[in-house]
Write an enzyme that holds these catalytic residues in place. Sequence first.
Site, short mmCIF file in Angstrom:
data_model
loop_
_atom_site.label_atom_id
_atom_site.label_comp_id
_atom_site.label_asym_id
_atom_site.label_seq_id
_atom_site.Cartn_x
_atom_site.Cartn_y
_atom_site.Cartn_z
N HIS A 1 43.61 48.44 37.85
CA HIS A 1 43.78 47.11 37.53
C HIS A 1 43.32 46.90 38.59
O HIS A 1 42.75 46.82 39.71
CB HIS A 1 45.57 46.27 38.47
CG HIS A 1 47.08 45.67 37.53
ND1 HIS A 1 46.73 46.61 36.33
CD2 HIS A 1 48.38 45.71 37.95
CE1 HIS A 1 47.96 46.49 35.44
NE2 HIS A 1 48.67 45.88 36.79
N CYS B 1 53.05 45.04 40.53
CA CYS B 1 51.65 46.60 40.09
C CYS B 1 50.28 45.52 41.10
O CYS B 1 49.47 45.91 41.49
CB CYS B 1 51.77 46.89 38.85
SG CYS B 1 51.52 45.47 37.61
#
Length: 359
Positions: A251, A154
């Site tokens: 993120h 990710c």
Amino acid sequence: MSSDRVLKAGVLGATGTVGQRFIVLLAQNPMFSIHALGASERSAGKAYMLATKWKMSEQIPEAVRNVIVHPCAPEHFGGCDVIFSGLDASVAGDIEKAFFEADFAVFSNAKNYRMHPDVPLCVPVVNTDHYAVVAGQRQARGLKRGFIVTNSNCSTSGLVVPLKALQDRFGALQRVMVTTMQAVSGAGYPGVASLDILDNIVPLISGEEPKMEAEVLKILGGVSADGAACAPLSDLRVSATCNRVPVIDGHTECVSVEFAGKPPSIEEIKQCLREYTCEVQELGCFSAPKHVIYVAEGEDRPQPRLDRSAGDGMSVTVGRIRECPVFHVKFTLLVHNTVLGAAGASILNAEYAAKKGYI
């Protein structure tokens, strides 16, 4: 197969958080219908709404609420055109192998096959050219229609998007340093204990840093001359430091980049990022974002709560682009870790594969 046909999709690991994101996105996608769901033996035989602890903000789609969950074995997925795997890496390897060896097209979010030379590690807005190795993969493994394509870690997914834009426009990159601030959803459910993450930052995500450092080289590399394997970059050095922070989704990454040649100006870099386009956009894939990269002009952006849903979670937002006194340029990026960073990337990979005739 015509890309206009609705593809029947199976989801492995359907009760987990990545599996749930697959279900939410597939239910909104006109290219797919959810045909079969698989999970552990503990969940098998139950209606989906009873088998899962639903953690998405959206409601469970009506079409799957009463679907019976099956064990993750190929014989339960007959009729599926495509298999999406949200399985944990601890079990994904053998199960995914059984599916692609049974001639299913498998799109995996797990790490198990990412670094195999004949398996595309594909962020679909970056390196769809790596699908060229699928023919060799089939030949080497004795497959007729089956194959496996993986998406990246990710945190890697967000990083490689601006790096690809810069590499394409300005030539080779020499060094990249990245520090991540990764959301708790990336750890799955139940994930990080509340006493570890509340009022805290955890400066370790086990195994994350070497994954990022290796995956960037493969994704930004090419394909061997015979088309049989991916060819990772050998002249780029990447250093990653990964932290878990008390954010649910999104993120954030602070990145410094050194170019191998003469560095471009900050305005040239901003223009490059704004203008970046990719093949899935040209093909008109349903999940392809209108803008792959959004350049945030606000001095305090991007921020997870405000920017993670850019492009329905399929875009990367880049801000704070400025000169770096150690390397050449530094910036901050944000990626939605469960959309472009996970399920959304797998689905767009499958859309691309269908458009190009791999499925």
